[in-house]
Design a protein around this motif. Sequence first.
Motif, short mmCIF file in Angstrom:
data_model
loop_
_atom_site.label_atom_id
_atom_site.label_comp_id
_atom_site.label_asym_id
_atom_site.label_seq_id
_atom_site.Cartn_x
_atom_site.Cartn_y
_atom_site.Cartn_z
N ALA A 229 0.86 -1.20 -0.16
CA ALA A 229 0.15 0.14 -0.22
C ALA A 229 0.89 1.15 0.13
O ALA A 229 0.73 2.06 -0.69
CB ALA A 229 -1.00 -0.14 1.02
N LYS A 230 1.88 1.30 0.96
CA LYS A 230 3.01 2.40 0.98
C LYS A 230 3.70 2.49 0.02
O LYS A 230 4.23 3.61 -0.65
CB LYS A 230 3.62 2.24 2.31
CG LYS A 230 2.88 2.81 3.42
CD LYS A 230 3.88 3.17 4.70
CE LYS A 230 5.18 2.20 4.75
NZ LYS A 230 5.03 1.12 5.86
N GLU A 231 4.55 1.34 -0.62
CA GLU A 231 5.53 1.48 -1.32
C GLU A 231 5.33 1.11 -3.00
O GLU A 231 5.55 1.77 -3.92
CB GLU A 231 6.60 0.86 -1.04
CG GLU A 231 7.02 0.97 0.56
CD GLU A 231 7.88 2.33 0.51
OE1 GLU A 231 7.80 2.96 1.66
OE2 GLU A 231 8.20 2.81 -0.65
N THR A 232 4.88 -0.15 -3.03
CA THR A 232 4.70 -0.75 -4.56
C THR A 232 3.35 -0.29 -5.24
O THR A 232 3.39 -0.64 -6.22
CB THR A 232 4.89 -2.23 -4.42
OG1 THR A 232 3.83 -2.73 -3.71
CG2 THR A 232 6.24 -2.64 -4.08
N GLY A 233 2.49 0.24 -4.44
CA GLY A 233 1.11 0.73 -4.82
C GLY A 233 0.27 -0.42 -5.38
O GLY A 233 -0.82 -0.22 -6.32
N ILE A 234 0.97 -1.84 -5.00
CA ILE A 234 0.01 -2.88 -5.44
C ILE A 234 -1.33 -2.84 -4.39
O ILE A 234 -1.30 -2.72 -3.18
CB ILE A 234 0.78 -4.15 -5.26
CG1 ILE A 234 1.77 -4.44 -6.20
CG2 ILE A 234 -0.17 -5.39 -5.03
CD1 ILE A 234 2.61 -5.54 -6.15
N ASP A 235 -2.57 -3.17 -5.11
CA ASP A 235 -3.78 -3.17 -4.33
C ASP A 235 -4.02 -4.65 -3.70
O ASP A 235 -4.61 -5.21 -4.09
CB ASP A 235 -4.97 -2.51 -4.99
CG ASP A 235 -6.17 -2.75 -4.38
OD1 ASP A 235 -7.28 -2.79 -4.99
OD2 ASP A 235 -5.94 -2.49 -3.27
N GLY A 236 -3.22 -4.82 -2.52
CA GLY A 236 -3.38 -5.95 -1.99
C GLY A 236 -1.79 -6.50 -1.65
O GLY A 236 -1.28 -5.68 -1.20
#
Length: 310
Positions: A229-236
């Motif tokens: 959520a904070k770094e890679t922007g992956i939703d999950g």
Amino acid sequence: MTRRIFVDTDTASDDAVALLMAFEHCTASLVGIGVVAGNVPLEQAVQNALFVRELCHSQTPVYAGAARPLVRPLETAQNVHGQDGMGDIGLPIGGRIPNEGHAVHALIDAAEQYAGALELVTLGPLTNIALALSLSPGIAEQIKRCVIMGGTSDSHGNITPVSEFNIWADPESAEIVFSSDLNKVMVGWDISRKYAVFSDAEAAQLRAIGTEKAQMAVDSQTVVRQFCAKETGIDGFDLPDPIAMAVALSDETIVHSTVASVTVDLENGPTRGMTIIDDRNYIDRKKTTTIVLKADRQHFVQLLKSALEK
Ligand code: RIB
Ligand code: CA
């Protein structure tokens, strides 16, 4: 013919799920687990692997390996996986005893014992593999295939803008492995990002399988979820090692691939550990690596779920 598989891991939360898949799908042929420092310090990775082995009621030997990269200091990914590597959720980890012997010797012995048939799956930095190749170069021919979770085929990194953690953590070892004649399959972080992301709803469905394995598989990703959520922007969260394990367990997981040479950047800047893939002829290096470019998510999830249901 019974398959013979040896797994090398820096056991943290996604490695643990990959191990669940390995224990489930090849119980008769998982000949050994080598542990390497990476996500967490070596001793923690060993204890995490022993915890998963006990959860799977397996007798597969677990061997401690390299405690640091070949020439660089150890830099862990505890910011990604938690201090214990397993989400810091209080799992009963610790106090278990690994098997006697070093992981590098165990890999060499297995390669000799199952010459031509041993399949190697690597889920962490390639330190143990590089040491084994340096001590016994002949294993490059004895090992049938080495599936590597590492690198990226699209230069979209997770530790620098262009580098993936396993290769970045020990680039010298990776360069030794990728420049060797070992028959390799590279499952880069691009494959995890594209085919192995689980939304909160999908994670809840996995957890709802209801077994202790399913709950551990999801809950141990707690810190990874926050990192995404904070770094890679992956939703999950994504599961890089499990989709690499799916490739190792079943060729049907691969939808498209290319054969290339891989050269690892050994600089100290933002390109450290970048995997330079050449499927044409710019670089004078043998093409010994199959690069997975597309994967079958449905097939992967099937293999994952069947490992969590037991
Ligand atoms: O970049 C992802 C890889 O680094 C995975 O193997 C994960 O466990 C970490 O080791
Ligand atoms: Ca790993």
